[in-house]
Write a protein that holds these residues in place. Structure first.
Motif, PDB file in Angstrom:
ATOM      1  N   THR A   5       0.863  -1.176   0.000  1.00 39.14           N
ATOM      2  CA  THR A   5       0.000   0.000   0.000  1.00 39.14           C
ATOM      3  C   THR A   5       0.898   1.224   0.000  1.00 39.14           C
ATOM      4  O   THR A   5       1.963   1.222   0.648  1.00 39.14           O
ATOM      5  CB  THR A   5      -0.905   0.021   1.241  1.00 39.14           C
ATOM      6  OG1 THR A   5      -1.676  -1.184   1.280  1.00 39.14           O
ATOM      7  CG2 THR A   5      -1.835   1.218   1.237  1.00 39.14           C
ATOM      8  N   ILE A  26      -1.100   7.520   3.528  1.00 42.21           N
ATOM      9  CA  ILE A  26      -1.396   7.353   4.956  1.00 42.21           C
ATOM     10  C   ILE A  26      -0.707   8.412   5.806  1.00 42.21           C
ATOM     11  O   ILE A  26      -1.306   8.960   6.747  1.00 42.21           O
ATOM     12  CB  ILE A  26      -0.954   5.951   5.418  1.00 42.21           C
ATOM     13  CG1 ILE A  26      -1.669   4.869   4.610  1.00 42.21           C
ATOM     14  CG2 ILE A  26      -1.201   5.752   6.918  1.00 42.21           C
ATOM     15  CD1 ILE A  26      -1.123   3.472   4.831  1.00 42.21           C
ATOM     16  N   ALA A  31       0.306   3.118  14.248  1.00 39.36           N
ATOM     17  CA  ALA A  31      -1.107   2.739  14.267  1.00 39.36           C
ATOM     18  C   ALA A  31      -1.752   2.961  12.905  1.00 39.36           C
ATOM     19  O   ALA A  31      -2.522   2.117  12.416  1.00 39.36           O
ATOM     20  CB  ALA A  31      -1.844   3.536  15.347  1.00 39.36           C
ATOM     21  N   ALA A  32      -1.435   4.084  12.264  1.00 37.43           N
ATOM     22  CA  ALA A  32      -2.020   4.387  10.962  1.00 37.43           C
ATOM     23  C   ALA A  32      -1.531   3.414   9.893  1.00 37.43           C
ATOM     24  O   ALA A  32      -2.303   2.986   9.017  1.00 37.43           O
ATOM     25  CB  ALA A  32      -1.683   5.823  10.569  1.00 37.43           C
ATOM     26  N   GLU A  77      -0.527   0.310  10.369  1.00 40.67           N
ATOM     27  CA  GLU A  77      -1.173  -0.983  10.597  1.00 40.67           C
ATOM     28  C   GLU A  77      -2.593  -0.982  10.041  1.00 40.67           C
ATOM     29  O   GLU A  77      -3.009  -1.918   9.356  1.00 40.67           O
ATOM     30  CB  GLU A  77      -1.186  -1.303  12.099  1.00 40.67           C
ATOM     31  CG  GLU A  77       0.176  -1.656  12.667  1.00 40.67           C
ATOM     32  CD  GLU A  77       0.138  -1.909  14.158  1.00 40.67           C
ATOM     33  OE1 GLU A  77      -0.794  -1.396  14.828  1.00 40.67           O
ATOM     34  OE2 GLU A  77       1.028  -2.618  14.665  1.00 40.67           O
ATOM     35  N   THR A  78      -3.325   0.077  10.333  1.00 40.46           N
ATOM     36  CA  THR A  78      -4.699   0.189   9.836  1.00 40.46           C
ATOM     37  C   THR A  78      -4.725   0.264   8.310  1.00 40.46           C
ATOM     38  O   THR A  78      -5.634  -0.282   7.663  1.00 40.46           O
ATOM     39  CB  THR A  78      -5.380   1.434  10.421  1.00 40.46           C
ATOM     40  OG1 THR A  78      -5.374   1.345  11.848  1.00 40.46           O
ATOM     41  CG2 THR A  78      -6.810   1.566   9.929  1.00 40.46           C
ATOM     42  N   GLY A  79      -3.718   0.901   7.732  1.00 42.63           N
ATOM     43  CA  GLY A  79      -3.666   1.089   6.288  1.00 42.63           C
ATOM     44  C   GLY A  79      -3.149  -0.096   5.510  1.00 42.63           C
ATOM     45  O   GLY A  79      -3.086  -0.042   4.275  1.00 42.63           O
ATOM     46  N   GLY A  80      -2.757  -1.169   6.186  1.00 44.31           N
ATOM     47  CA  GLY A  80      -2.344  -2.381   5.484  1.00 44.31           C
ATOM     48  C   GLY A  80      -0.868  -2.484   5.163  1.00 44.31           C
ATOM     49  O   GLY A  80      -0.471  -3.289   4.322  1.00 44.31           O
ATOM     50  N   LYS A  99       4.633  -5.343   8.641  1.00 50.30           N
ATOM     51  CA  LYS A  99       5.595  -4.959   9.670  1.00 50.30           C
ATOM     52  C   LYS A  99       7.014  -4.801   9.123  1.00 50.30           C
ATOM     53  O   LYS A  99       7.792  -3.995   9.631  1.00 50.30           O
ATOM     54  CB  LYS A  99       5.566  -5.978  10.814  1.00 50.30           C
ATOM     55  CG  LYS A  99       4.254  -5.954  11.583  1.00 50.30           C
ATOM     56  CD  LYS A  99       4.328  -6.793  12.839  1.00 50.30           C
ATOM     57  CE  LYS A  99       2.985  -6.824  13.552  1.00 50.30           C
ATOM     58  NZ  LYS A  99       2.507  -5.473  13.924  1.00 50.30           N
TER      59      LYS A  99
END
Length: 282
Positions: free
Chosen positions: A59, A64, A78-79, A81-84, A87
């Motif tokens: 992504t 983001i 956090a953003a 992780e939410t945005g796909g 890691k």
């Protein structure tokens, strides 16, 4: 200081002999180089931060984080992780954010993280899987050419071969270096216990991931009855991933990889949890 642009460049660095070809557990012809994702973050203050992660961006992180505050690293994680964002690449972004923030504050990142903990750090040289005689020669070269005092071989395919490799290296290095084999959880619980006893007889003091932490009783026996120092890397990521490992007392040390955790901050959070159990993280 705001994020203006994030770019990622995939790189491969060829291994020079004797590092490559690097043969891991499972055999094969081995890998000829190390791969990484170099992340560059440009800011509106003309400060550029650099980081290194793994993988690639599935992504676009600019959608983001563009325009976000460089110093809000928790918010960025956090953003992402939410945005796909996985890691591996996330860890490169997080590192670049720390780099940019340190440059903007004119401070080394260690001071942003709380200060200098130690002045020197030992590195471990890994040689993968090689024949016993070649393993011994490589161990001596790592020591004499680069000054390594900690050595690591892969293991877990054939315990008898692993013991032969360990014996050859121990004979070659004596007390000059510490060998730490890594089986990537390749042994069964029963084979792990038998092999740890034989490794202990060879003078091996530390062993990484002999069997899966899904078998805590076996790892506890390796630690308490055999006296082998057990290091756990498999499954060590974010803070919540280490709670069961620590509660089950399966490890003398935890070995997180920032790309598996998502960056420096997640590793530090895990270290805080481990500290409550008096278990160090390497």
């Amino acid at each position: 200081m705001k994020i203006k642009r994030i770019t990622g460049t995939s790189v491969t660095i060829p291994y020079a002999s004797p590092v490559g070809p690097y043969v891991g557990r499972g055999g094969g012809s081995g890998t000829l180089g190390g791969a990484g994702l170099i992340v560059k973050i440009e800011t509106d203050a003309d400060v550029v931060g650099w980081g290194e992660g793994t993988g690639r961006f599935e992504t676009d992180p600019n959608a983001i984080l563009s325009g976000k505050d460089v110093a809000n690293i928790e918010g960025a994680i956090a953003a992402l992780e939410t945005g796909g964002i996985g890691k591996g690449p996330m860890s490169g972004i997080e590192m670049a954010l720390w780099d940019a923030m340190g440059k903007g504050a004119d401070l080394p990142v260690c001071k942003l993280l709380g200060g200098v903990v130690r002045e020197e750090v030992d590195f471990c040289a890994c040689m993968g899987l090689k024949a016993p005689s070649e393993s011994a020669a490589t161990a001596r070269e790592y020591m004499e050419r680069w000054g390594f005092r900690f050595l690591k071989t892969k293991a877990g395919d054939d315990s008898q071969q692993d013991l032969q490799i360990a014996e050859a290296i121990q004979a070659a290095v004596g007390d000059e270096a510490i060998l730490r084999p890594d089986a990537n959880s390749g042994y069964s619980p029963e084979e792990a216990e038998v092999t740890m006893r034989k490794m202990k007889d060879l003078g091996i003091r530390y062993f990484e991931d002999p069997c899966s932490p899904e078998y805590p009783e076996a790892l506890i026996r390796c630690r308490t009855e055999i006296g082998m120092g057990i290091l756990v890397n498999m499954g060590v990521g974010t803070a919540d991933s280490v709670v069961n490992l620590l509660a089950n007392e399966v490890a003398d040390m935890l070995m997180p990889d920032p790309p598996a955790a998502g960056g420096v901050r997640p590793v530090m959070k895990g270290a805080t949890v481990a500290g409550a159990y008096d278990v160090p993280r390497l």
